[in-house]
Design a protein around this motif. Sequence first.
Motif, mmCIF file in Angstrom:
data_model
loop_
_atom_site.group_PDB
_atom_site.id
_atom_site.type_symbol
_atom_site.label_atom_id
_atom_site.label_comp_id
_atom_site.label_asym_id
_atom_site.label_seq_id
_atom_site.Cartn_x
_atom_site.Cartn_y
_atom_site.Cartn_z
ATOM 1 N N GLY A 116 0.494 -1.246 0.113
ATOM 2 C CA GLY A 116 -0.310 0.157 0.433
ATOM 3 C C GLY A 116 0.258 1.435 0.139
ATOM 4 N N PRO A 117 1.736 1.419 1.722
ATOM 5 C CA PRO A 117 2.128 2.948 0.914
ATOM 6 C C PRO A 117 3.531 2.939 0.243
ATOM 7 C CG PRO A 117 2.382 1.532 2.896
ATOM 8 C CD PRO A 117 1.416 0.942 2.396
ATOM 9 N N ALA A 118 3.883 2.202 -0.474
ATOM 10 C CA ALA A 118 5.121 2.233 -1.584
ATOM 11 C C ALA A 118 4.471 2.374 -2.677
ATOM 12 C CB ALA A 118 5.429 0.751 -1.780
ATOM 13 N N ALA A 119 2.979 1.534 -3.335
ATOM 14 C CA ALA A 119 2.771 2.123 -4.307
ATOM 15 C C ALA A 119 1.693 3.894 -4.441
ATOM 16 C CB ALA A 119 1.404 0.838 -4.504
ATOM 17 N N GLY A 120 1.044 3.695 -2.978
ATOM 18 C CA GLY A 120 0.739 4.765 -2.950
ATOM 19 C C GLY A 120 1.495 6.252 -3.538
ATOM 20 N N GLY A 121 3.256 5.964 -2.821
ATOM 21 C CA GLY A 121 3.382 7.053 -2.716
ATOM 22 C C GLY A 121 4.078 7.192 -4.430
ATOM 23 N N LEU A 122 4.498 6.365 -4.859
ATOM 24 C CA LEU A 122 4.363 6.170 -6.540
ATOM 25 C C LEU A 122 3.375 7.188 -6.876
ATOM 26 C CD1 LEU A 122 6.506 3.136 -6.711
ATOM 27 C CD2 LEU A 122 7.855 5.277 -6.575
ATOM 28 N N ILE A 123 1.561 6.852 -6.311
ATOM 29 C CA ILE A 123 0.596 7.002 -7.570
ATOM 30 C C ILE A 123 0.764 8.394 -7.700
ATOM 31 C CG2 ILE A 123 -1.415 7.025 -7.630
ATOM 32 C CD1 ILE A 123 -1.393 3.769 -7.204
ATOM 33 N N ILE A 124 0.965 8.995 -5.657
ATOM 34 C CA ILE A 124 1.080 9.935 -5.802
ATOM 35 C C ILE A 124 2.296 11.298 -6.426
ATOM 36 C CG2 ILE A 124 1.505 12.137 -3.811
ATOM 37 C CD1 ILE A 124 -0.515 10.205 -1.894
ATOM 38 N N GLU A 125 3.601 10.916 -6.258
ATOM 39 C CA GLU A 125 4.004 11.609 -7.062
ATOM 40 C C GLU A 125 4.308 11.646 -8.623
ATOM 41 O OE1 GLU A 125 8.418 10.610 -6.122
ATOM 42 O OE2 GLU A 125 8.089 11.761 -4.115
ATOM 43 N N SER A 126 3.239 10.761 -9.293
ATOM 44 C CA SER A 126 3.678 10.097 -10.386
ATOM 45 C C SER A 126 2.279 11.084 -10.943
ATOM 46 C CB SER A 126 3.729 8.996 -11.542
ATOM 47 O OG SER A 126 4.272 8.193 -10.368
ATOM 48 N N PHE A 127 1.162 10.639 -10.979
ATOM 49 C CA PHE A 127 -0.488 11.041 -10.681
ATOM 50 C C PHE A 127 -1.015 12.131 -10.364
ATOM 51 C CE2 PHE A 127 0.688 7.013 -12.586
ATOM 52 C CZ PHE A 127 0.424 6.762 -13.781
ATOM 53 N N PHE A 183 -2.891 13.131 -6.251
ATOM 54 C CA PHE A 183 -3.286 12.332 -5.203
ATOM 55 C C PHE A 183 -4.969 11.925 -5.445
ATOM 56 C CE2 PHE A 183 -3.271 11.425 -0.092
ATOM 57 C CZ PHE A 183 -4.803 11.217 0.078
ATOM 58 N N PRO A 184 -5.776 12.974 -6.312
ATOM 59 C CA PRO A 184 -7.019 12.414 -7.034
ATOM 60 C C PRO A 184 -6.814 10.901 -7.636
ATOM 61 C CG PRO A 184 -6.434 14.128 -7.541
ATOM 62 C CD PRO A 184 -5.437 14.172 -6.974
ATOM 63 N N ALA A 185 -5.722 10.443 -7.928
ATOM 64 C CA ALA A 185 -5.973 9.095 -9.136
ATOM 65 C C ALA A 185 -5.752 8.397 -7.356
ATOM 66 C CB ALA A 185 -3.871 8.828 -9.760
ATOM 67 N N LEU A 186 -4.855 8.038 -6.803
ATOM 68 C CA LEU A 186 -4.178 7.779 -5.871
ATOM 69 C C LEU A 186 -5.903 7.354 -4.898
ATOM 70 C CD1 LEU A 186 -2.674 5.366 -3.343
ATOM 71 C CD2 LEU A 186 -2.497 7.903 -2.871
ATOM 72 N N VAL A 187 -6.908 8.444 -4.719
ATOM 73 C CA VAL A 187 -7.865 8.600 -4.761
ATOM 74 C C VAL A 187 -9.039 7.456 -4.976
ATOM 75 C CG1 VAL A 187 -10.045 9.736 -3.607
ATOM 76 C CG2 VAL A 187 -8.297 10.292 -2.893
ATOM 77 N N PHE A 188 -8.730 7.725 -5.577
ATOM 78 C CA PHE A 188 -10.207 6.769 -7.577
ATOM 79 C C PHE A 188 -9.434 5.536 -7.437
ATOM 80 C CE2 PHE A 188 -10.793 4.750 -11.519
ATOM 81 C CZ PHE A 188 -12.376 5.289 -11.460
ATOM 82 N N LEU A 189 -8.258 5.142 -6.889
ATOM 83 C CA LEU A 189 -7.713 3.871 -7.096
ATOM 84 C C LEU A 189 -8.525 3.115 -5.946
ATOM 85 C CD1 LEU A 189 -6.318 0.811 -8.236
ATOM 86 C CD2 LEU A 189 -4.412 1.658 -6.669
ATOM 87 N N ALA A 190 -8.698 3.681 -4.870
ATOM 88 C CA ALA A 190 -8.530 3.636 -3.520
ATOM 89 C C ALA A 190 -10.230 3.098 -3.466
ATOM 90 C CB ALA A 190 -8.702 4.344 -2.407
ATOM 91 N N ILE A 191 -11.466 3.932 -4.043
ATOM 92 C CA ILE A 191 -12.266 3.815 -4.168
ATOM 93 C C ILE A 191 -12.861 2.142 -4.463
ATOM 94 C CG2 ILE A 191 -14.782 4.912 -5.023
ATOM 95 C CD1 ILE A 191 -13.527 7.388 -4.821
ATOM 96 N N VAL A 192 -11.775 2.066 -6.109
ATOM 97 C CA VAL A 192 -12.623 1.095 -6.512
ATOM 98 C C VAL A 192 -12.492 0.596 -5.601
ATOM 99 C CG1 VAL A 192 -11.920 -0.846 -8.290
ATOM 100 C CG2 VAL A 192 -11.668 1.991 -8.641
ATOM 101 N N LEU A 193 -11.177 0.067 -4.803
ATOM 102 C CA LEU A 193 -11.148 -1.530 -4.213
ATOM 103 C C LEU A 193 -12.071 -1.464 -2.812
ATOM 104 C CD1 LEU A 193 -7.436 -1.068 -4.219
ATOM 105 C CD2 LEU A 193 -7.779 -2.948 -4.771
ATOM 106 N N TYR A 194 -12.281 -0.350 -2.031
ATOM 107 C CA TYR A 194 -13.341 -0.472 -1.756
ATOM 108 C C TYR A 194 -14.416 -1.047 -2.018
ATOM 109 C CZ TYR A 194 -11.317 2.144 1.846
ATOM 110 O OH TYR A 194 -9.355 3.018 3.600
#
Length: 367
Positions: free
Chosen positions: A140-151, A153-164
């Motif tokens: 989670g944190p490893a992927a989350g940090g990379l996603i935030i820096e690359s795309f 925070f909104p992209a990370l939130v969208f992925l989290a919503i799908v997983l929920y």
Amino acid sequence: MRLGDFKKLGVASSIYFLSSNLTSMFLPVYYIRLGLGISDIAALLLITFMIIGFLPTILLRFIKNFERIICFGVLSTTAFYMLLMYVKNPILLGVAYGLSIATFWPSFNLLQFRLSESNIRARSVSLFSIIIPSIASIAGPAAGGLIIESFGFPALVFLAIVLYFISLIFFMQVKFRKEIYRLSVPRGGKLSIFFLTFVVFGLVEAHWLAYPLFVSRVSETLSRMGFVLAISSIVISAITFLVNWLSDVKMRRVESAAIGVLLNAAWFFLIGFATTPQHIVLLSALSGLASAFTISWFAHYGDSFSREYYASILVLMEIGLMIGRIINLIPTCLFIPSGNYQSYFMLLGALALLLIPFFAYSKQVEN
């Protein structure tokens, strides 16, 4: 143990915690980026803690199928993250965040207690409360940090919503039971001892704000922060299950918890001196041992009361934790704005030692 439901709960919680770990440790950093100050975040957390503490008690009094509330908890968590993308008001965010946690964790804990027997309870509680979250926190944190820096925070939130939403599908497959026992406070002094310990446990929680900000400062970048948290989780996960297996075999819950408190205090005393990511990773072994031993106290909590009190003692535990968490906001506002993490962690380490007399008295009462 109802193996089928136990497995379904395991799959659902794994996906849920993966989604949670993608984002949760980065929330304090995101709040800062939104322009919120430490006092604003403290106000957000104050509202959150109050809802977590009081709402489960109210729900238990009026809702028969208390376990099924977990599904609403997943939905409300999704709603919180959707709101996070558009709202900066700490009060509104606090209400949404508190609602999401208050409707998930008490029901989740009740399911753990119901689906496990006493002779494996420390392992099952550690599985759902530490091991699965820890494994999820590796990716989670490893992927989350990379996603935030690359795309962003909104992209990370969208992925989290799908997983929920995916986790919700699996949670809905679990056979929930109606709670035939309403709020009922067990008689005797045992509950008072447990309640006071939960106040202290809440008082020494640092993961809501201080620890993520500290790791972020030491790591310098969010991607590095994610990898530091991931490597630390590997160490913690490797330690936890073996320790709690010993707790189930030996059934020495109180002694194990006391060892955990001493280790946790040592971690607090040392973590403030960490200046590199390597220091944090090395100290994670100590933190992992502390968590693994301390969880025995929560298993002991379940062992100490009969089935009719399970739901009640879990919501009462949340009230105790709430009181401690709210008190913790005082040193948070005193030390964190100036970046004085060392004093903050040292104080929490000293306060953690207050648990030892309660454990000793508990053992004396049992004997």
